[in-house]
Motif scaffolding. Sequence first.
Motif, PDB file in Angstrom:
ATOM      1  N   ASP A 149     -11.412   3.704  38.731  1.00 30.48           N
ATOM      2  CA  ASP A 149     -10.603   4.920  38.775  1.00 30.48           C
ATOM      3  C   ASP A 149      -9.420   4.759  39.722  1.00 30.48           C
ATOM      4  N   ARG A 150      -9.646   4.138  40.865  1.00 33.01           N
ATOM      5  CA  ARG A 150      -8.570   3.951  41.835  1.00 33.01           C
ATOM      6  C   ARG A 150      -7.506   3.007  41.286  1.00 33.01           C
ATOM      7  N   LEU A 151      -7.946   1.940  40.621  1.00 31.78           N
ATOM      8  CA  LEU A 151      -6.987   0.990  40.057  1.00 31.78           C
ATOM      9  C   LEU A 151      -6.195   1.622  38.901  1.00 31.78           C
ATOM     10  N   ARG A 152      -6.855   2.409  38.079  1.00 34.03           N
ATOM     11  CA  ARG A 152      -6.160   3.100  36.977  1.00 34.03           C
ATOM     12  C   ARG A 152      -5.042   3.988  37.528  1.00 34.03           C
ATOM     13  N   VAL A 160       2.462  -0.932  38.639  1.00 29.39           N
ATOM     14  CA  VAL A 160       2.431  -2.249  39.294  1.00 29.39           C
ATOM     15  C   VAL A 160       2.310  -3.345  38.239  1.00 29.39           C
ATOM     16  N   ARG A 161       3.203  -4.338  38.313  1.00 28.73           N
ATOM     17  CA  ARG A 161       3.154  -5.494  37.434  1.00 28.73           C
ATOM     18  C   ARG A 161       3.385  -6.798  38.196  1.00 28.73           C
ATOM     19  N   ASP A 162       4.119  -6.753  39.294  1.00 26.32           N
ATOM     20  CA  ASP A 162       4.399  -7.955  40.081  1.00 26.32           C
ATOM     21  C   ASP A 162       3.083  -8.538  40.619  1.00 26.32           C
ATOM     22  N   PRO A 163       2.874  -9.863  40.474  1.00 32.69           N
ATOM     23  CA  PRO A 163       1.611 -10.471  40.915  1.00 32.69           C
ATOM     24  C   PRO A 163       1.268 -10.181  42.379  1.00 32.69           C
ATOM     25  N   VAL A 166       0.152  -6.624  42.597  1.00 33.63           N
ATOM     26  CA  VAL A 166      -1.184  -6.465  42.009  1.00 33.63           C
ATOM     27  C   VAL A 166      -2.251  -6.934  42.990  1.00 33.63           C
ATOM     28  N   ARG A 167      -2.000  -8.068  43.635  1.00 33.03           N
ATOM     29  CA  ARG A 167      -2.961  -8.587  44.614  1.00 33.03           C
ATOM     30  C   ARG A 167      -3.136  -7.618  45.783  1.00 33.03           C
ATOM     31  N   SER A 168      -2.015  -7.075  46.261  1.00 32.38           N
ATOM     32  CA  SER A 168      -2.071  -6.136  47.375  1.00 32.38           C
ATOM     33  C   SER A 168      -2.825  -4.867  46.988  1.00 32.38           C
TER      34      SER A 168
END
Length: 401
Positions: A149-152, A160-163, A166-168
């Motif tokens: 849910d948090r990531l969605r 967010v699309r930049d690698p 995304v990692r952060s």
Amino acid sequence: MNETLTTVLEIGLPTLAVVAATIGVLARRRRPGRPQAPSPTSGPPEAPVAPVGHVQDATQDPTGTRSAAGLAEAVPSLVEVVPQLEVPAPTSGRLTRLRDRLARSGSPLGARLLAVLSRDHLAEDDWDELEETLLLADVGAGPSAELIDRLRTSVRVQGVRDPAAVRSMLRDALLALVDPSLDRSLGTAPSESDDGAHRPAVVLVVGVNGTGKTTTVGKLARVLVADGRSVVLGAADTFRAAAADQLETWGARVGVPTVRAEKDGGDPAAVAFDAVRAGVRDRRDVVLVDTAGRLQNKAGLMDELGKITRVITREAPLTEVLLVLDATTGQNGLNQARVFSEVAGVTGIVLTKLDGTAKGGIVVAVQRELGVPVKLVGLGEGPDDLAPFDPEAFVDGLLQS
């Protein structure tokens, strides 16, 4: 001619007798296990050699033939050599090893999550794949749904699309699950009673067979010694024949004494009580008590654990109850943790074999199940491969490629 031969024999025969007697003495010394009758030509019998660790005084030599100087030369070979104590590695450097070893193990959890989140478009199947990955890593159903849910929300709102982004984003989400706000300090500070008597901190270590509990106690003793604490060990696992010997060996390597039963099968509560009393008497900082491995379906053994707790608290307060869990056992480990928490009042978790498993999610699951923090983690087989758990180092290790 006859006179010359007679002279040679008169000179040579005594010499040969001396040589023969000497050879006989040497032969007897080379075969100490076989008793030999004294030779009339070898002189008085030698004085018995003192046992190792005991030095015989020159005035006590029954023959009166051994000089003080001769004894002084023999003393170095008779004194027992004390082995040099080991110096445990500092605990600060072990936190980095946690991150590095998790990274070297491949960190499939972090790698799979990053691979899915880095896709150009996240469909419903992708989110299902993320949730399945979390469940397979033993994160648990509730924490997995919370993370998804948090990531969605982050992907929908922030796009967010930049690698790197995304990692952060994933790092922040995982760190929130591990919960860095939990108090992971060990209660190892001694105290004083109302009348000013010394009271050591008492740490009770519990767990089932096969989790590496006794080894963990030995390693924990090294952690405490490295942090400048004085320690005494209590070998209250009296049912496993080698447990006390194993613990005593661990302690001897760093100069930590061990209190144990006089015979196998003794009363574990009595051993725990004697260990705490020794800690009070010798003004030790910490008493570490190892207990027998117990299965959660053995009601009698659990009652005994309660008895140990009651006996200990007569001498000093119980400051920590650490439950040792094997990180590879997954959900079964959670069942163990639940029962121990109800019976023993667990205050912290020690996860062993964390570096050898992809299922690092057990850290999250066990904390959520018990509301108790993971305080220590096992990183390998070495004597100093036990480290205080650091949430950030753990998450970074999962995400490091």
